[in-house]
Design a protein around this motif. Structure first.
Motif, PDB file in Angstrom:
ATOM      1  N   GLY A  87       0.790  -1.229   0.000  1.00 24.81           N
ATOM      2  CA  GLY A  87       0.000   0.000   0.000  1.00 24.81           C
ATOM      3  C   GLY A  87       0.820   1.275   0.000  1.00 24.81           C
ATOM      4  N   LEU A  88       0.271   2.269   0.698  1.00 25.54           N
ATOM      5  CA  LEU A  88       0.830   3.615   0.684  1.00 25.54           C
ATOM      6  C   LEU A  88       2.295   3.666   1.127  1.00 25.54           C
ATOM      7  CD1 LEU A  88      -0.087   6.505   0.119  1.00 25.54           C
ATOM      8  CD2 LEU A  88      -0.623   6.734   2.543  1.00 25.54           C
ATOM      9  N   GLU A  89       2.574   2.918   2.208  1.00 26.85           N
ATOM     10  CA  GLU A  89       3.932   2.946   2.744  1.00 26.85           C
ATOM     11  C   GLU A  89       4.946   2.434   1.714  1.00 26.85           C
ATOM     12  OE1 GLU A  89       6.349   1.329   6.616  1.00 26.85           O
ATOM     13  OE2 GLU A  89       4.200   0.964   6.523  1.00 26.85           O
ATOM     14  N   LEU A  90       4.540   1.367   1.027  1.00 22.81           N
ATOM     15  CA  LEU A  90       5.388   0.792  -0.017  1.00 22.81           C
ATOM     16  C   LEU A  90       5.631   1.816  -1.122  1.00 22.81           C
ATOM     17  CD1 LEU A  90       6.801  -1.656  -1.374  1.00 22.81           C
ATOM     18  CD2 LEU A  90       4.579  -2.286  -2.312  1.00 22.81           C
ATOM     19  N   ILE A  91       4.546   2.451  -1.566  1.00 25.05           N
ATOM     20  CA  ILE A  91       4.658   3.451  -2.636  1.00 25.05           C
ATOM     21  C   ILE A  91       5.617   4.563  -2.228  1.00 25.05           C
ATOM     22  CG2 ILE A  91       3.406   5.226  -3.929  1.00 25.05           C
ATOM     23  CD1 ILE A  91       0.903   3.477  -3.677  1.00 25.05           C
ATOM     24  N   GLN A  92       5.417   5.079  -1.014  1.00 20.83           N
ATOM     25  CA  GLN A  92       6.236   6.206  -0.556  1.00 20.83           C
ATOM     26  C   GLN A  92       7.714   5.850  -0.484  1.00 20.83           C
ATOM     27  OE1 GLN A  92       3.974   7.024   2.958  1.00 20.83           O
ATOM     28  NE2 GLN A  92       3.016   8.846   2.086  1.00 20.83           N
ATOM     29  N   LYS A  93       7.984   4.643   0.015  1.00 17.53           N
ATOM     30  CA  LYS A  93       9.401   4.246   0.126  1.00 17.53           C
ATOM     31  C   LYS A  93      10.035   4.106  -1.239  1.00 17.53           C
ATOM     32  CE  LYS A  93      10.063   2.567   4.653  1.00 17.53           C
ATOM     33  NZ  LYS A  93       9.895   1.493   5.624  1.00 17.53           N
ATOM     34  N   ILE A  94       9.310   3.470  -2.154  1.00 15.40           N
ATOM     35  CA  ILE A  94       9.865   3.253  -3.490  1.00 15.40           C
ATOM     36  C   ILE A  94      10.109   4.588  -4.198  1.00 15.40           C
ATOM     37  CG2 ILE A  94       9.389   2.304  -5.794  1.00 15.40           C
ATOM     38  CD1 ILE A  94      10.069   0.123  -3.841  1.00 15.40           C
ATOM     39  N   ILE A  95       9.157   5.496  -4.074  1.00 10.60           N
ATOM     40  CA  ILE A  95       9.309   6.783  -4.754  1.00 10.60           C
ATOM     41  C   ILE A  95      10.470   7.579  -4.170  1.00 10.60           C
ATOM     42  CG2 ILE A  95       8.253   9.052  -5.092  1.00 10.60           C
ATOM     43  CD1 ILE A  95       5.653   7.715  -5.553  1.00 10.60           C
ATOM     44  N   ALA A  96      10.537   7.584  -2.831  1.00  8.61           N
ATOM     45  CA  ALA A  96      11.589   8.372  -2.174  1.00  8.61           C
ATOM     46  C   ALA A  96      12.976   7.891  -2.595  1.00  8.61           C
ATOM     47  CB  ALA A  96      11.436   8.281  -0.662  1.00  8.61           C
ATOM     48  N   GLU A  97      13.101   6.598  -2.848  1.00 11.61           N
ATOM     49  CA  GLU A  97      14.419   6.061  -3.178  1.00 11.61           C
ATOM     50  C   GLU A  97      14.708   6.063  -4.675  1.00 11.61           C
ATOM     51  OE1 GLU A  97      14.890   2.248  -1.358  1.00 11.61           O
ATOM     52  OE2 GLU A  97      14.344   3.017   0.630  1.00 11.61           O
ATOM     53  N   ASN A  98      13.713   6.413  -5.477  1.00  7.43           N
ATOM     54  CA  ASN A  98      13.904   6.347  -6.927  1.00  7.43           C
ATOM     55  C   ASN A  98      13.394   7.612  -7.602  1.00  7.43           C
ATOM     56  OD1 ASN A  98      14.764   3.350  -7.404  1.00  7.43           O
ATOM     57  ND2 ASN A  98      13.048   3.278  -5.980  1.00  7.43           N
ATOM     58  N   VAL A  99      13.980   8.736  -7.193  1.00  4.26           N
ATOM     59  CA  VAL A  99      13.475  10.024  -7.676  1.00  4.26           C
ATOM     60  C   VAL A  99      13.564  10.131  -9.193  1.00  4.26           C
ATOM     61  CG1 VAL A  99      13.753  12.510  -7.491  1.00  4.26           C
ATOM     62  CG2 VAL A  99      14.150  11.066  -5.502  1.00  4.26           C
ATOM     63  N   GLN A 100      14.633   9.574  -9.764  1.00  3.17           N
ATOM     64  CA  GLN A 100      14.855   9.765 -11.202  1.00  3.17           C
ATOM     65  C   GLN A 100      14.326   8.608 -12.048  1.00  3.17           C
ATOM     66  OE1 GLN A 100      18.348  11.613 -12.472  1.00  3.17           O
ATOM     67  NE2 GLN A 100      17.837  13.233 -11.043  1.00  3.17           N
ATOM     68  N   VAL A 101      13.741   7.610 -11.410  1.00  2.00           N
ATOM     69  CA  VAL A 101      13.314   6.424 -12.162  1.00  2.00           C
ATOM     70  C   VAL A 101      11.785   6.390 -12.236  1.00  2.00           C
ATOM     71  CG1 VAL A 101      13.449   3.906 -12.274  1.00  2.00           C
ATOM     72  CG2 VAL A 101      15.334   5.195 -11.278  1.00  2.00           C
ATOM     73  N   PRO A 102      11.228   6.237 -13.449  1.00  2.00           N
ATOM     74  CA  PRO A 102       9.780   6.140 -13.546  1.00  2.00           C
ATOM     75  C   PRO A 102       9.252   4.884 -12.831  1.00  2.00           C
ATOM     76  CG  PRO A 102      10.775   6.417 -15.727  1.00  2.00           C
ATOM     77  CD  PRO A 102      11.888   6.215 -14.753  1.00  2.00           C
ATOM     78  N   VAL A 103       8.111   5.027 -12.155  1.00  2.00           N
ATOM     79  CA  VAL A 103       7.509   3.902 -11.437  1.00  2.00           C
ATOM     80  C   VAL A 103       6.071   3.710 -11.944  1.00  2.00           C
ATOM     81  CG1 VAL A 103       6.850   2.964  -9.192  1.00  2.00           C
ATOM     82  CG2 VAL A 103       8.882   4.423  -9.378  1.00  2.00           C
ATOM     83  N   ILE A 104       5.769   2.491 -12.354  1.00  2.00           N
ATOM     84  CA  ILE A 104       4.401   2.165 -12.792  1.00  2.00           C
ATOM     85  C   ILE A 104       3.841   1.118 -11.832  1.00  2.00           C
ATOM     86  CG2 ILE A 104       3.003   1.178 -14.656  1.00  2.00           C
ATOM     87  CD1 ILE A 104       5.156   2.204 -16.627  1.00  2.00           C
ATOM     88  N   ILE A 105       2.634   1.359 -11.366  1.00  3.99           N
ATOM     89  CA  ILE A 105       2.017   0.441 -10.404  1.00  3.99           C
ATOM     90  C   ILE A 105       1.198  -0.622 -11.135  1.00  3.99           C
ATOM     91  CG2 ILE A 105       0.122   0.337  -8.726  1.00  3.99           C
ATOM     92  CD1 ILE A 105       1.218   2.773  -7.395  1.00  3.99           C
ATOM     93  N   LEU A 106       1.307  -1.865 -10.652  1.00  2.00           N
ATOM     94  CA  LEU A 106       0.453  -2.953 -11.129  1.00  2.00           C
ATOM     95  C   LEU A 106      -0.560  -3.230 -10.023  1.00  2.00           C
ATOM     96  CD1 LEU A 106       3.396  -5.213 -12.285  1.00  2.00           C
ATOM     97  CD2 LEU A 106       1.914  -3.862 -13.778  1.00  2.00           C
ATOM     98  N   THR A 107      -1.816  -3.169 -10.346  1.00  2.00           N
ATOM     99  CA  THR A 107      -2.799  -3.298  -9.272  1.00  2.00           C
ATOM    100  C   THR A 107      -4.009  -4.121  -9.686  1.00  2.00           C
ATOM    101  OG1 THR A 107      -4.285  -2.031  -7.854  1.00  2.00           O
ATOM    102  CG2 THR A 107      -3.818  -1.096  -9.979  1.00  2.00           C
ATOM    103  N   GLY A 108      -4.709  -4.641  -8.693  1.00  2.00           N
ATOM    104  CA  GLY A 108      -5.993  -5.270  -8.940  1.00  2.00           C
ATOM    105  C   GLY A 108      -7.087  -4.228  -8.796  1.00  2.00           C
ATOM    106  N   TYR A 109      -8.325  -4.643  -9.004  1.00  5.09           N
ATOM    107  CA  TYR A 109      -9.424  -3.682  -8.912  1.00  5.09           C
ATOM    108  C   TYR A 109      -9.591  -3.139  -7.490  1.00  5.09           C
ATOM    109  CZ  TYR A 109     -10.850  -4.952 -13.599  1.00  5.09           C
ATOM    110  OH  TYR A 109     -10.873  -5.144 -14.946  1.00  5.09           O
ATOM    111  N   THR A 110      -9.230  -3.961  -6.492  1.00  9.13           N
ATOM    112  CA  THR A 110      -9.486  -3.556  -5.109  1.00  9.13           C
ATOM    113  C   THR A 110      -8.666  -2.332  -4.690  1.00  9.13           C
ATOM    114  OG1 THR A 110      -7.879  -5.245  -4.505  1.00  9.13           O
ATOM    115  CG2 THR A 110     -10.197  -5.782  -4.177  1.00  9.13           C
TER     116      THR A 110
END
Lengths: 134, 218
Positions: free
Chosen positions: B74-97
């Protein structure tokens, strides 16, 4: 009673000269000490320590060798009791908000003035800390 | 900054996905679209930490992120990944939920989100292409902002210095009726300060024009 001392810490000699001229017009008994950067300021101020008289410091920010921030860090790391007779003002050409905010973190800074000092500024600085001789 | 065509040839994707089935599917799609793609998989967040802590790790230029890893989600995962990868594009894979969370994460700096059941090779390809184009654009703007901050600093400190001196001299002249000698001295100082300011203004103008030139080149 000892005369009041004004430390002008600024790398621009013309700026120091203008300040001295303007201030001495309003009080001819003032003693001026010119310092061309923060390092010189610290050295000259050390000699002043222990004296009874009050002193006013006008501090520029952007200077070579030791800038205004470095000077403040050094002053702040010492005991504030040593500086109860010192009134320190920042006098900078900067109108940058971050600079003004940053200056508020130093308790020794009385006020942030933008250059140039107006007559009103000088009146404020002198009246607040130097009682006219009776 | 590498151009997209270059990146496409040397694309190296980090896939954070614990589900084997989902991973194989994404892997197939990636290989189908980008034949020379390098794929690194991490099943858990601690796998990811291990991978990024390795100083000799391969350079990653894209992250595909599942929102539910066994040890972080969830949110915590997203925030950590973004904070550590400022210059790298991130695309999320998600289910409908998690659709709402995925949509909200766009505001946090996620480049896109894909619903797993709807992903096709062409959708994935398009999303990646957009992500790179967006991230290059953002980096370009960031670089410009940095230049603008520098210009603002110069205006405040360097341009205002001679200007303040000029104003100070004028204050002084106004307060006293000096002898002519003194006046001549101060006039000379006014000229020196004015010339200095003139030089600084010209330099700033040149720098601003440089920014425009850089834009035209790209």
């Amino acid at each position: 009673m000892l005369n009041k001392t004004i430390y002008i810490i600024d790398d621009d000699p013309i700026v120091r000269f203008i300040i001295e001229k303007m201030m001495s017009k309003m009080d001819s008994t003032l003693i001026f000490i010119h310092c061309e950067n923060g390092k010189v300021g610290l050295e000259k101020l050390n000699g002043h320590q222990g004296e009874f008289s009050k002193c006013i410091i006008l501090l520029d920010l952007n200077m070579p060798l030791l800038d205004g921030w470095g000077f403040l860090d050094e002053i702040q790391s010492r005991k504030l009791n040593d500086y109860k007779n010192v009134a320190l003002y920042i006098l900078s050409s900067s109108t940058d908000k971050p600079d003004i905010e940053r200056s508020k973190k130093y308790s020794i800074v009385k006020k942030f003035y933008h250059k140039p000092l107006s007559i009103a500024d000088i009146t404020e600085i002198l009246d607040m800390h130097i009682k006219p001789a009776v | 900054m590498k151009k997209y065509q270059e990146i496409k040839r040397t694309l190296s994707v980090l896939v954070l996905e614990d589900n084997d089935g989902d991973f194989v599917l994404i892997e197939d799609y990636l290989i189908e679209t980008f034949r020379t793609v390098q794929i690194k998989r991490c099943k858990t967040f601690s796998d990811y930490k291990e991978f990024t802590d390795n100083p000799t790790k391969d350079n990653i230029n894209l992250i595909l992120l599942d929102l539910h890893l066994p040890d972080l989600s969830g949110l915590e995962l997203i925030q950590k990944i973004i904070a550590e990868n400022v210059q790298v594009p991130v695309i999320i894979l998600t289910g409908y939920t998690d659709l709402y969370l995925a949509k909200d994460s766009l505001k946090l700096g996620i480049d896109d989100f894909l619903v797993k059941d709807e992903v096709t090779p062409s959708i994935l390809h398009k999303s990646i292409e957009f992500a790179f184009s967006r991230s290059q654009y953002v980096m370009h703007i960031e670089a410009q902002n940095e230049k603008l901050r520098k210009i603002a600093w110069t205006q405040s400190h360097v341009v205002r210095a001679p200007l303040a001196r000029i104003l100070g001299i004028i204050n002084l002249i106004e307060t006293e009726k000096e002898k002519l000698d003194d006046l001549m001295f101060w006039l000379k100082q006014l000229r020196i300060s004015s010339n200095e300011m003139d030089a600084v203004v010209k330099k700033i103008t040149e720098e601003a024009q440089e920014i425009q030139l850089n834009n035209n080149v790209e």
